[in-house]
Each structure stands twice: as C-alpha cells, then as structure tokens.
Design an enzyme around this catalytic site. Structure first.
Site, PDB file in Angstrom:
ATOM      1  N   ARG A   1       0.847  -1.183   0.000  1.00 40.41           N
ATOM      2  CA  ARG A   1       0.000   0.000   0.000  1.00 40.41           C
ATOM      3  C   ARG A   1       0.890   1.243   0.000  1.00 40.41           C
ATOM      4  NH1 ARG A   1      -3.385  -0.349   5.184  1.00 40.41           N
ATOM      5  NH2 ARG A   1      -4.058   1.694   4.472  1.00 40.41           N
TER       6      ARG A   1
ATOM      7  N   SER B   1       0.517   4.100   1.871  1.00 41.17           N
ATOM      8  CA  SER B   1       0.575   4.921   3.084  1.00 41.17           C
ATOM      9  C   SER B   1       1.991   4.922   3.665  1.00 41.17           C
ATOM     10  CB  SER B   1      -0.405   4.407   4.132  1.00 41.17           C
ATOM     11  OG  SER B   1       0.064   3.194   4.704  1.00 41.17           O
TER      12      SER B   1
ATOM     13  N   LYS C   1      -3.434  -7.973  10.715  1.00 41.50           N
ATOM     14  CA  LYS C   1      -4.803  -7.792  11.199  1.00 41.50           C
ATOM     15  C   LYS C   1      -5.764  -7.394  10.073  1.00 41.50           C
ATOM     16  CE  LYS C   1      -4.426  -2.952  12.732  1.00 41.50           C
ATOM     17  NZ  LYS C   1      -4.551  -2.046  13.888  1.00 41.50           N
ATOM     18  N   ASP C   2      -5.231  -6.970   8.899  1.00 41.97           N
ATOM     19  CA  ASP C   2      -6.078  -6.615   7.761  1.00 41.97           C
ATOM     20  C   ASP C   2      -6.499  -7.832   6.935  1.00 41.97           C
ATOM     21  OD1 ASP C   2      -5.890  -3.934   8.404  1.00 41.97           O
ATOM     22  OD2 ASP C   2      -4.252  -3.537   7.005  1.00 41.97           O
TER      23      ASP C   2
ATOM     24  N   THR D   1     -11.144   7.019  17.593  1.00 37.36           N
ATOM     25  CA  THR D   1     -10.690   5.718  17.095  1.00 37.36           C
ATOM     26  C   THR D   1     -11.642   5.260  16.004  1.00 37.36           C
ATOM     27  OG1 THR D   1     -10.329   3.374  17.577  1.00 37.36           O
ATOM     28  CG2 THR D   1     -11.936   4.527  18.954  1.00 37.36           C
TER      29      THR D   1
ATOM     30  N   SER E   1     -12.062   2.087  15.452  1.00 30.38           N
ATOM     31  CA  SER E   1     -12.243   0.665  15.756  1.00 30.38           C
ATOM     32  C   SER E   1     -13.369   0.422  16.747  1.00 30.38           C
ATOM     33  CB  SER E   1     -10.934   0.111  16.330  1.00 30.38           C
ATOM     34  OG  SER E   1     -11.140  -1.095  17.009  1.00 30.38           O
TER      35      SER E   1
ATOM     36  N   ARG F   1     -13.887  -2.304  18.207  1.00 36.04           N
ATOM     37  CA  ARG F   1     -13.244  -3.088  19.275  1.00 36.04           C
ATOM     38  C   ARG F   1     -12.674  -2.183  20.362  1.00 36.04           C
ATOM     39  NH1 ARG F   1      -8.051  -3.396  20.213  1.00 36.04           N
ATOM     40  NH2 ARG F   1      -7.553  -2.472  18.196  1.00 36.04           N
ATOM     41  N   ARG F   2     -11.965  -1.135  19.936  1.00 37.16           N
ATOM     42  CA  ARG F   2     -11.407  -0.206  20.924  1.00 37.16           C
ATOM     43  C   ARG F   2     -12.522   0.540  21.653  1.00 37.16           C
ATOM     44  NH1 ARG F   2      -7.034   1.669  16.488  1.00 37.16           N
ATOM     45  NH2 ARG F   2      -5.315   0.275  17.050  1.00 37.16           N
TER      46      ARG F   2
ATOM     47  N   ARG G   1     -11.241   8.423  10.828  1.00 39.37           N
ATOM     48  CA  ARG G   1     -10.445   7.699   9.841  1.00 39.37           C
ATOM     49  C   ARG G   1      -9.249   8.562   9.478  1.00 39.37           C
ATOM     50  NH1 ARG G   1     -11.996   4.500   4.871  1.00 39.37           N
ATOM     51  NH2 ARG G   1      -9.792   4.068   5.278  1.00 39.37           N
TER      52      ARG G   1
ATOM     53  N   ASN H   1      -4.812   8.677   8.045  1.00 39.48           N
ATOM     54  CA  ASN H   1      -3.497   8.142   8.383  1.00 39.48           C
ATOM     55  C   ASN H   1      -3.054   8.642   9.762  1.00 39.48           C
ATOM     56  OD1 ASN H   1      -2.527  10.780   8.024  1.00 39.48           O
ATOM     57  ND2 ASN H   1      -1.992  10.417   5.886  1.00 39.48           N
TER      58      ASN H   1
ATOM     59  N   ARG I   1      -4.805  11.528  12.198  1.00 36.54           N
ATOM     60  CA  ARG I   1      -5.407  11.177  13.487  1.00 36.54           C
ATOM     61  C   ARG I   1      -4.758  11.950  14.637  1.00 36.54           C
ATOM     62  NH1 ARG I   1      -7.592   5.051  13.229  1.00 36.54           N
ATOM     63  NH2 ARG I   1      -8.020   4.995  11.012  1.00 36.54           N
TER      64      ARG I   1
ATOM     65  N   CYS J   1     -20.323 -11.643  10.555  1.00 35.19           N
ATOM     66  CA  CYS J   1     -20.752 -10.396  11.204  1.00 35.19           C
ATOM     67  C   CYS J   1     -19.556  -9.477  11.418  1.00 35.19           C
ATOM     68  CB  CYS J   1     -21.385 -10.686  12.564  1.00 35.19           C
ATOM     69  SG  CYS J   1     -22.893 -11.647  12.472  1.00 35.19           S
TER      70      CYS J   1
END
Length: 328
Positions: free
Chosen positions: A20, A22, A90-91, A134, A136, A138-139, A160, A162, A166, A253
């Site tokens: 990628r 980034s 994780k992606d 965040t 996420s 999850r976070r 969202r 980079n 953030r 899900c």
C-alpha cells in the site's frame, strides 16, 4: 509472450514487493524488503498499489472492514505484477485463498494499543467527558467498558485517516486523545508521541495486531521457501490462534472482537500459550471476556484448535447475542 532471458538473468532480476502507499505501509514494507535482500541476495523494489480502503472515506465497518486493504494487493500477485506482498496481518481476512500462501509471519512487534493525548496525559488522567478518537469498534467497546467500571465518563468518536491525520485531531484541539496501534507508531519512529500504552488487561488488541504477513503465489514455491526464512514460529502460532477465534466468532458479522495469544515462560523455557478473547457492544455495556491456556502449539491445526475452543466458550457465555442474531 515468451521469456527469452536466461535462468541466471531471471534470478538476478529485482523481486517486486507489492505494498500500500501509506507512510506506515511503506515503512513496514521497507523493513521486510531489507530482510528479504539479506536472505535472498537479490534486489527488492517496492511497487505501490492503491487499495479500496485507501481511497474510500467511509468508516471501515461500512465498507467491509477486514479485507478492504488487501484485495488489490492480492489481485496484483495473482496477475504476476508483483512477486510478493506485505500486509498488516490484522487486515487479512481469516480465510486463506488456495492460490496464495502466507509464506512468513516475521517476529511480532508490540501488539498493544497506544494513546496519544493532549498535554501528555495518560488514559486515567483524561478529563471528565474526554473525547477519544478511534476508527475501531473493538477499541470503543473496551474503552467504554473500562471507563464505566472506573466511574469515568468518556466519548468515543469515530475517525479515519493516516497517523498524521489522526494525531492532528489532538494537536488541533478537536479531540482530547486518539488510540493507535503501538507497532505502527514504532515502525514510523513515532513512539515518542505516545502518552500511554494501554495494558492488554484494559484493551485487548485486534487479532494479529503488531504482526506482518508476507504473501506470495502458491505457484512460486522457491520464493515461498526463501521467504519462509523470515517466519517466526511463535508469532505465527499466536496469530493463528487469534485468527481462528475471530473466524469462529465472526460468522460473517462485523463485531468488535479483541484477541491476544502470548507465551508463558518459566525461566528460559516457553511452556504454554495463553489465549484471551473479548467481544462486546460498542457502548461497553456488555462484554464477554474469557481466556484459555494450553501447550505451545506445534502445528497450524493445534493453534487453530485453541482459538476455536475459546470461541466456543465465548459463544456459550452469550457472545453471539452481542454480535446480532445470525441466520441459521
């Protein structure tokens, strides 16, 4: 088109690494490129590829989450435009395509989440009503649950962008803090901006967080064998267990799932692997968090079995209800 070059010429051609665009992806791929040069003796050139996740401005949960940063790289591999690709592990979707091989999982970086807050504040020093950014779920789930249990009041704000974008929300005063992966900040040389590393007892990371995945075509057996020299068996066992848990919980899900497998060491001997998992509602009102411990897995199947076992226990404790009803 016929390749008339000699075997020696082909062997000497630079290996093309798909990445990628980034800053973080380029930094990660640069580290891998250096390591591949060491083990193969060949030049490595980075080929920048734009993914759907890079150009879409929607939140990740809306555009499919896992996989949106991966598909374009995998397509380039299968078309032969690059020889191998580097992903943040994780992606990666939890199912591995038959025509691609996960050739190596190098030694994992710090899997924790990190806080970058105004005025150098740690999480517990944030003001009442602090706004924490965040992208996420999850976070969000775990931060909100922790705040509830400690009588703190926070607001989690979906963001969202980079790393610069953030952290810019904090620098500009829009947010009190943002949460990012510690490994990414380390690979960018920006760990000095972290104001607090969040303990995994507070926030379990995403499955595979801190680890990289090196992928190539299954037909490239010689390259896969060379890349395998970069594989760290303990890191691979840990992320395999975490991803098996995710696969068993996910069932199509999009859910805020955290998982971490870590090695338990007695003196100099690694004797067990502990796997912890969490799933919850994003407001933190309900969490299911469990752990299991077993012998260090010696095969992919053993590691995956540990993940599935813990997922089954979590589902029995009500994890399915936190992810929405699934059609049978």
């Amino acid at each position: 088109m016929t390749d008339n070059s000699t075997p020696d010429a082909r062997a000497a051609a630079p290996l093309r690494l798909g990445t990628r665009r980034s800053k973080l992806a380029m930094a990660q791929s640069g580290l891998v490129a250096d390591a591949v040069r060491e083990v193969t003796g060949r030049a490595v050139e980075l080929v920048e590829i734009t993914t759907y996740g890079d150009v879409s401005r929607e939140h990740l949960a809306q555009i499919g989450g896992t996989g949106v940063f991966v598909a374009a790289l995998r397509e380039a591999l299968l078309r032969g435009e690059v020889d191998f690709a580097v992903h943040s592990l994780k992606d990666l979707p939890t199912s591995q395509p038959d025509d691609l091989v996960l050739a190596a999982v190098p030694q994992r970086e710090d899997p924790r989440d990190a806080l970058v807050a105004r005025d150098g504040l740690a999480f517990e020093q944030l003001p009442d009503g602090a706004r924490i950014g965040t992208g996420s779920p999850r976070r969000m789930a775990q931060l909100n649950a922790y705040a509830r249990s400690h009588g703190l009041r926070i607001e989690t704000v979906p963001i969202r962008g980079n790393v610069d974008t953030r952290i810019g929300f904090v620098r500009d005063g829009d947010l009190d803090a943002v949460v990012l992966a510690a490994a990414g900040l380390s690979r960018l040389g920006r760990s000095g901006e972290v104001t607090d590393f969040l303990p995994v007892d507070t926030v379990l990371p995403a499955p595979g967080q801190g680890a990289l995945a090196i992928e190539c075509a299954a037909s490239s057996a010689d390259l896969a064998a060379a890349l395998a020299e970069l594989d760290d068996p303990y890191s691979r066992a840990a992320v395999t267990a975490e991803r098996a848990l995710l696969a068993a919980l996910e069932a199509g899900c999009s859910a805020p799932v955290g998982a971490l497998a870590d090695l338990l060491v007695d003196g100099q001997v690694v004797n067990e692997l502990r796997l912890r998992g969490v799933v919850g509602t994003t407001d933190g009102s309900s969490l299911v968090q469990l752990s299991t411990t077993g012998p260090v897995p010696t095969s992919h199947d053993d590691a995956a079995a540990l993940g599935r076992e813990l997922a089954a226990e979590m589902l029995a404790k009500g994890a399915a209800g936190l992810m929405g009803e699934r059609a049978l």
